[in-house]
Motif scaffolding. Structure first.
Motif, PDB file in Angstrom:
ATOM      1  N   ILE A  35       0.833  -1.197   0.000  1.00  0.00           N
ATOM      2  CA  ILE A  35       0.000   0.000   0.000  1.00  0.00           C
ATOM      3  C   ILE A  35       0.875   1.258   0.000  1.00  0.00           C
ATOM      4  O   ILE A  35       0.598   2.238  -0.714  1.00  0.00           O
ATOM      5  CB  ILE A  35      -0.937   0.005   1.226  1.00  0.00           C
ATOM      6  CG1 ILE A  35      -1.908  -1.174   1.171  1.00  0.00           C
ATOM      7  CG2 ILE A  35      -1.695   1.330   1.332  1.00  0.00           C
ATOM      8  CD1 ILE A  35      -2.844  -1.159  -0.009  1.00  0.00           C
ATOM      9  N   CYS A  99      -1.213   6.009   2.897  1.00  0.00           N
ATOM     10  CA  CYS A  99      -1.450   5.289   4.154  1.00  0.00           C
ATOM     11  C   CYS A  99      -2.921   4.915   4.322  1.00  0.00           C
ATOM     12  O   CYS A  99      -3.809   5.620   3.846  1.00  0.00           O
ATOM     13  CB  CYS A  99      -1.037   6.167   5.341  1.00  0.00           C
ATOM     14  SG  CYS A  99       0.719   6.533   5.441  1.00  0.00           S
ATOM     15  N   HIS A 100      -3.134   3.837   5.043  1.00  0.00           N
ATOM     16  CA  HIS A 100      -4.490   3.453   5.421  1.00  0.00           C
ATOM     17  C   HIS A 100      -4.993   4.342   6.542  1.00  0.00           C
ATOM     18  O   HIS A 100      -6.139   4.784   6.539  1.00  0.00           O
ATOM     19  CB  HIS A 100      -4.514   1.977   5.849  1.00  0.00           C
ATOM     20  CG  HIS A 100      -5.880   1.458   6.126  1.00  0.00           C
ATOM     21  ND1 HIS A 100      -6.552   1.741   7.295  1.00  0.00           N
ATOM     22  CD2 HIS A 100      -6.716   0.678   5.386  1.00  0.00           C
ATOM     23  CE1 HIS A 100      -7.743   1.149   7.258  1.00  0.00           C
ATOM     24  NE2 HIS A 100      -7.867   0.494   6.123  1.00  0.00           N
ATOM     25  N   LEU A 103      -5.681   1.170  10.666  1.00  0.00           N
ATOM     26  CA  LEU A 103      -5.523  -0.276  10.470  1.00  0.00           C
ATOM     27  C   LEU A 103      -5.712  -1.043  11.772  1.00  0.00           C
ATOM     28  O   LEU A 103      -4.776  -1.533  12.387  1.00  0.00           O
ATOM     29  CB  LEU A 103      -4.160  -0.581   9.848  1.00  0.00           C
ATOM     30  CG  LEU A 103      -4.073  -1.938   9.153  1.00  0.00           C
ATOM     31  CD1 LEU A 103      -5.129  -2.074   8.061  1.00  0.00           C
ATOM     32  CD2 LEU A 103      -2.689  -2.155   8.575  1.00  0.00           C
ATOM     33  N   ASN A 107     -10.405  -4.022  10.021  1.00  0.00           N
ATOM     34  CA  ASN A 107     -10.086  -3.545   8.687  1.00  0.00           C
ATOM     35  C   ASN A 107      -9.043  -4.405   7.976  1.00  0.00           C
ATOM     36  O   ASN A 107      -8.504  -4.006   6.945  1.00  0.00           O
ATOM     37  CB  ASN A 107      -9.604  -2.088   8.745  1.00  0.00           C
ATOM     38  CG  ASN A 107     -10.722  -1.144   9.108  1.00  0.00           C
ATOM     39  OD1 ASN A 107     -11.893  -1.448   8.903  1.00  0.00           O
ATOM     40  ND2 ASN A 107     -10.384   0.014   9.661  1.00  0.00           N
ATOM     41  N   PHE A 119      -6.586  -5.136   3.121  1.00  0.00           N
ATOM     42  CA  PHE A 119      -7.120  -4.087   3.978  1.00  0.00           C
ATOM     43  C   PHE A 119      -8.418  -3.543   3.387  1.00  0.00           C
ATOM     44  O   PHE A 119      -8.562  -3.441   2.167  1.00  0.00           O
ATOM     45  CB  PHE A 119      -6.116  -2.939   4.116  1.00  0.00           C
ATOM     46  CG  PHE A 119      -4.768  -3.342   4.643  1.00  0.00           C
ATOM     47  CD1 PHE A 119      -4.601  -4.502   5.385  1.00  0.00           C
ATOM     48  CD2 PHE A 119      -3.646  -2.555   4.399  1.00  0.00           C
ATOM     49  CE1 PHE A 119      -3.357  -4.879   5.875  1.00  0.00           C
ATOM     50  CE2 PHE A 119      -2.408  -2.906   4.876  1.00  0.00           C
ATOM     51  CZ  PHE A 119      -2.250  -4.073   5.615  1.00  0.00           C
ATOM     52  N   TYR A 122     -11.242   2.348   3.673  1.00  0.00           N
ATOM     53  CA  TYR A 122     -10.238   3.378   3.426  1.00  0.00           C
ATOM     54  C   TYR A 122     -10.779   4.786   3.701  1.00  0.00           C
ATOM     55  O   TYR A 122     -10.327   5.751   3.093  1.00  0.00           O
ATOM     56  CB  TYR A 122      -9.727   3.256   1.986  1.00  0.00           C
ATOM     57  CG  TYR A 122      -8.735   2.129   1.809  1.00  0.00           C
ATOM     58  CD1 TYR A 122      -7.367   2.378   1.775  1.00  0.00           C
ATOM     59  CD2 TYR A 122      -9.159   0.803   1.686  1.00  0.00           C
ATOM     60  CE1 TYR A 122      -6.449   1.355   1.622  1.00  0.00           C
ATOM     61  CE2 TYR A 122      -8.256  -0.229   1.534  1.00  0.00           C
ATOM     62  CZ  TYR A 122      -6.901   0.052   1.501  1.00  0.00           C
ATOM     63  OH  TYR A 122      -5.983  -0.973   1.353  1.00  0.00           O
ATOM     64  N   ALA A 125      -7.985   6.991   4.648  1.00  0.00           N
ATOM     65  CA  ALA A 125      -6.769   6.830   3.850  1.00  0.00           C
ATOM     66  C   ALA A 125      -6.343   8.142   3.212  1.00  0.00           C
ATOM     67  O   ALA A 125      -7.159   9.026   2.931  1.00  0.00           O
ATOM     68  CB  ALA A 125      -6.985   5.767   2.775  1.00  0.00           C
ATOM     69  N   ASP A 133       1.474   5.520  10.068  1.00  0.00           N
ATOM     70  CA  ASP A 133       0.623   4.385   9.706  1.00  0.00           C
ATOM     71  C   ASP A 133       1.030   3.137  10.472  1.00  0.00           C
ATOM     72  O   ASP A 133       0.185   2.390  10.976  1.00  0.00           O
ATOM     73  CB  ASP A 133       0.719   4.131   8.198  1.00  0.00           C
ATOM     74  CG  ASP A 133      -0.570   3.573   7.606  1.00  0.00           C
ATOM     75  OD1 ASP A 133      -1.631   3.682   8.250  1.00  0.00           O
ATOM     76  OD2 ASP A 133      -0.521   3.047   6.474  1.00  0.00           O
TER      77      ASP A 133
END
Length: 239
Positions: A35, A99-100, A103, A107, A119, A122, A125, A133
């Protein structure tokens, strides 16, 4: 330091549930590295962290302050801490990546047949600091429904996770210095994660129609922020 910079501290229930610590750290590290490799089409993205936290803080200061519990730090203290976080963390040179930013366990979807994780959700995100993150993910090991910071990953577990991550990111073995550098960055940015979600919870407490104790969750996160700050400050970045 030879131990995790976060001491054990247990707290009660909150809103979200689950800890990611049982889901195979290698698989999660590999997926996060993937990601984080998503590019911004040649532009230089700005981290969302400071903009969002300043927006949250302004809302707390202007609209929520009168209803705050005595257990919540005064708005003047919050303003000082936010200023300190930005000044201190901006100097760590953590890369800005996609970045998510949220997390937690719910998720992360594990596919046992294919042997990988994916994942989802979002909503938060965006481009942000790599170390935020990861540090935010490590904070989620404590869980949310039954928060227990004894579950925050110990130094050895973090170093293993960061090794997996860096090897996936680089395509080659990580050096001890690279791992130690990321370890220090991650644990420092974990402070920002506590502060971010504490402000978020204060806002949710004011406006959300969901029936659970957001205020108590904010207090839990602020307490942990101040509890671990001295030890995190003692972490030195490798030369």
């Amino acid at each position: 330091m030879t131990s995790s910079p976060v001491p054990c501290a247990s707290s009660g229930s909150c809103g979200r549930t689950g800890s990611p610590s049982k889901l195979g750290p290698r698989l999660i590290a590999l997926e996060m590295a993937k990601i984080h490799a998503i590019h911004a089409n040649g532009s230089l993205p700005m981290p969302t962290l400071w903009h969002k936290m300043h927006r949250y803080f302004t809302l707390v200061k202007d609209e929520i302050t009168p209803s705050l519990s005595a257990d919540v730090p005064k708005v003047e203290v919050l303003e000082q801490e936010l200023s300190w976080l930005k000044e201190h963390l901006s100097q760590l040179e953590s890369p800005v990546v996609f970045c998510h930013n949220d997390l937690l366990c719910k998720n992360i979807i594990y596919d046992s047949a294919k042997g990988h994780v994916r994942f989802i959700d979002y909503e938060y995100a965006g481009y942000n600091y790599q170390a935020f993150d990861i540090g935010n993910h490590f904070n989620e090991f404590a869980g949310v429904n039954e928060v227990d910071y004894c579950r925050y990953p110990a130094r050895e577990i973090q170093l293993q996770w960061l090794n997996y991550y860096l090897e996936a990111q680089k395509g080659t073995a990580a050096t001890p210095r690279e791992v130690e550098r990321l370890y220090a960055q991650v644990n420092k940015f974990a402070l920002a994660s506590h502060f971010f979600w504490a402000l978020w919870a204060l806002i949710q407490n004011q406006y959300s129609t969901i029936s659970f104790d957001f205020l108590r969750y904010a207090v839990i996160r602020f307490n942990q922020y101040f509890r671990v700050k001295p030890q995190v400050l003692a972490l030195e970045m490798p030369k």
